[in-house]
Design an enzyme around this catalytic site. Structure first.
Site, mmCIF file in Angstrom:
data_model
loop_
_atom_site.group_PDB
_atom_site.id
_atom_site.type_symbol
_atom_site.label_atom_id
_atom_site.label_comp_id
_atom_site.label_asym_id
_atom_site.label_seq_id
_atom_site.Cartn_x
_atom_site.Cartn_y
_atom_site.Cartn_z
ATOM 1 N N GLY A 225 0.427 -4.950 0.850
ATOM 2 C CA GLY A 225 -0.770 -4.986 0.003
ATOM 3 C C GLY A 225 -0.526 -5.674 -1.332
ATOM 4 C CD GLU B 195 1.535 -5.462 5.726
ATOM 5 O OE1 GLU B 195 2.349 -6.383 5.945
ATOM 6 O OE2 GLU B 195 0.802 -5.450 4.715
ATOM 7 C CB ALA C 3 -0.865 -0.010 1.251
ATOM 8 C CD GLU D 168 -2.481 -7.382 3.028
ATOM 9 O OE1 GLU D 168 -2.141 -6.230 2.661
ATOM 10 O OE2 GLU D 168 -3.023 -7.597 4.122
HETATM 11 N N1 COA Z 1 4.604 3.067 -0.654
HETATM 12 C C1 COA Z 1 5.007 4.226 -1.211
HETATM 13 N N2 COA Z 1 6.118 4.344 -1.936
HETATM 14 C C2 COA Z 1 6.867 3.239 -2.114
HETATM 15 C C3 COA Z 1 6.515 1.996 -1.556
HETATM 16 C C4 COA Z 1 5.317 1.934 -0.801
HETATM 17 N N3 COA Z 1 4.886 0.796 -0.250
HETATM 18 N N4 COA Z 1 7.469 1.083 -1.876
HETATM 19 C C5 COA Z 1 8.380 1.748 -2.623
HETATM 20 N N5 COA Z 1 8.021 3.042 -2.756
HETATM 21 C C6 COA Z 1 8.737 4.097 -3.495
HETATM 22 C C7 COA Z 1 9.936 4.600 -2.711
HETATM 23 O O1 COA Z 1 9.543 5.573 -1.746
HETATM 24 C C8 COA Z 1 10.773 5.196 -3.837
HETATM 25 O O2 COA Z 1 10.208 6.432 -4.216
HETATM 26 P P1 COA Z 1 11.171 7.742 -4.433
HETATM 27 O O3 COA Z 1 12.104 7.319 -5.546
HETATM 28 O O4 COA Z 1 10.218 8.828 -4.808
HETATM 29 O O5 COA Z 1 11.892 7.963 -3.132
HETATM 30 C C9 COA Z 1 10.518 4.238 -4.992
HETATM 31 O O6 COA Z 1 9.293 3.567 -4.675
HETATM 32 C C10 COA Z 1 11.596 3.194 -5.164
HETATM 33 O O7 COA Z 1 11.757 2.496 -3.943
HETATM 34 P P2 COA Z 1 13.171 2.329 -3.180
HETATM 35 O O8 COA Z 1 12.873 2.112 -1.725
HETATM 36 O O9 COA Z 1 14.075 3.464 -3.519
HETATM 37 O O10 COA Z 1 13.700 0.983 -3.848
HETATM 38 P P3 COA Z 1 14.747 -0.045 -3.223
HETATM 39 O O11 COA Z 1 15.154 -0.932 -4.333
HETATM 40 O O12 COA Z 1 15.804 0.664 -2.459
HETATM 41 O O13 COA Z 1 13.889 -0.900 -2.149
HETATM 42 C C11 COA Z 1 11.940 -2.104 -1.335
HETATM 43 C C12 COA Z 1 12.850 -1.733 -2.553
HETATM 44 C C13 COA Z 1 10.740 -2.838 -1.854
HETATM 45 C C14 COA Z 1 12.750 -2.990 -0.384
HETATM 46 C C15 COA Z 1 11.546 -0.811 -0.598
HETATM 47 O O14 COA Z 1 10.997 0.100 -1.549
HETATM 48 C C16 COA Z 1 10.519 -1.010 0.485
HETATM 49 O O15 COA Z 1 10.843 -1.510 1.565
HETATM 50 N N6 COA Z 1 9.246 -0.567 0.256
HETATM 51 C C17 COA Z 1 8.197 -0.617 1.226
HETATM 52 C C18 COA Z 1 7.673 -2.011 1.394
HETATM 53 C C19 COA Z 1 6.609 -2.051 2.471
HETATM 54 O O16 COA Z 1 6.855 -1.844 3.635
HETATM 55 N N7 COA Z 1 5.372 -2.359 2.051
HETATM 56 C C20 COA Z 1 4.284 -2.524 2.932
HETATM 57 C C21 COA Z 1 3.471 -1.310 3.023
HETATM 58 S S1 COA Z 1 2.118 -1.538 4.156
#
Ligand code: COA
Length: 260
Positions: free
Chosen positions: A112, A135, A66, A115
């Site tokens: 999400g 989460e 999400a 999910e």
């Molecule tokens: N919500 C909003 N933005 C998200 C996102 C999310 N769940 N997951 C990734 N993004 C965005 C990042 O903020 C970044 O945006 P920016 O370039 O404007 O800063 C872009 O997507 C790329 O992500 P980034 O984190 O730079 O990539 P990465 O390769 O370093 O890491 C992940 C990849 C998947 C490990 C990392 O993005 C992450 O942990 N995301 C969140 C996962 C999460 O907790 N999901 C559950 C949500 S309830």
């Protein structure tokens, strides 16, 4: 169908829905959830669409969760409403479709995203896919059905560990858990998934819709799944597909099904 955050195409009976926010790793914001609802509803009501495939744009992510930026400031009431609305509009909605929905998990499927994949009727993953429910690392719990569907798919102990550690598992581990049915090289993911879709499309759409309903009933506490099966089995006898399927068998020819 024109959308801002998703791409939708229909080809040879297969509806493909691609979540298209690669710069945000296809994170599900409110607008994307609404668009996905509208697209799924549209494809469900299109008699020509026999299978739906859901995937993410790019090579990195199916859906990375999400959209955290949207709910960071939410109150208790807004949090509950976010989960309730999302479940109704998308996650429960997809699970209950009578058109088979396959998730082609092409990279990160987190929160999400996992999910959504779990709401689909089954899943195929690319070899680079990573799945998890992170989460609790953010101070929340899965809110789009994750605490219910993950234990249904992988068992309570594995689900508890995945949820509590907030860790990711790779595609092969996901397969060994039964979370995904197949793991294939990323370049082959869509073709492979379409191959499964073609096999599904040889069969009766109306019977498949009823089978989905009966299987889903196994996971609802307030209904007797065996009873749902009996009633839907009976209903099949009133369909054109049943007449065609049995007649074709007796006439030693290939059935040509129409109904959905
Ligand atoms: N919500 C909003 N933005 C998200 C996102 C999310 N769940 N997951 C990734 N993004 C965005 C990042 O903020 C970044 O945006 P920016 O370039 O404007 O800063 C872009 O997507 C790329 O992500 P980034 O984190 O730079 O990539 P990465 O390769 O370093 O890491 C992940 C990849 C998947 C490990 C990392 O993005 C992450 O942990 N995301 C969140 C996962 C999460 O907790 N999901 C559950 C949500 S309830």
């Amino acid at each position: 169908m024109n959308f801002e955050n998703i791409l939708v195409s229909i080809d040879n009976g297969i509806g493909q829905v691609t979540i298209n926010r690669p710069s945000k790793l296809n994170a599900l914001n409110k607008a994307t959830i609404q668009e996905l609802h509208d697209a799924f509803e549209n494809l469900e009501n299109n008699a020509a669409v026999r299978v739906i495939i859901v995937t993410g744009e790019g090579e990195k992510a199916f859906v990375a969760g999400a959209d955290i930026s949207e709910f960071a400031e939410f109150s208790v009431e807004e949090g509950a409403q976010l989960a309730a609305q999302g479940q109704e509009l998308l996650f429960d909605f997809v699970e209950k479709l009578r058109t088979p929905v396959i998730a082609a998990v092409n990279g990160f499927a987190l929160g999400g995203g996992l999910e959504l994949a779990m709401s689909c009727h089954f899943r195929v993953a690319s070899d680079n896919a990573k799945m998890g429910l992170p989460e609790v690392s953010l101070g929340v719990i899965p809110g789009y059905g994750g605490t219910q569907r993950l234990p249904q798919l992988v068992g309570k102990g594995r689900a508890m560990e995945m949820i509590m550690t907030a860790g990711m598992i790779d595609a092969e581990t996901a397969k060994s858990y039964g979370l995904v049915n197949h793991v294939v090289p990323q370049a082959e993911l869509l073709e492979f998934t379409k191959g499964i879709a073609s096999k599904i499309m040889r069969n009766s759409p109306s019977a498949i819709g009823k089978a989905i309903k009966a299987v889903n009933a196994n996971y609802k506490h307030d209904v007797d799944g065996f009873d749902v099966e009996i009633r839907n089995f009976g209903k099949c006898f009133g369909t054109e597909d049943f007449k065609e399927g049995t007649t074709a068998f007796l006439e030693k020819r290939k059935a040509s099904f129409t109904g959905k």
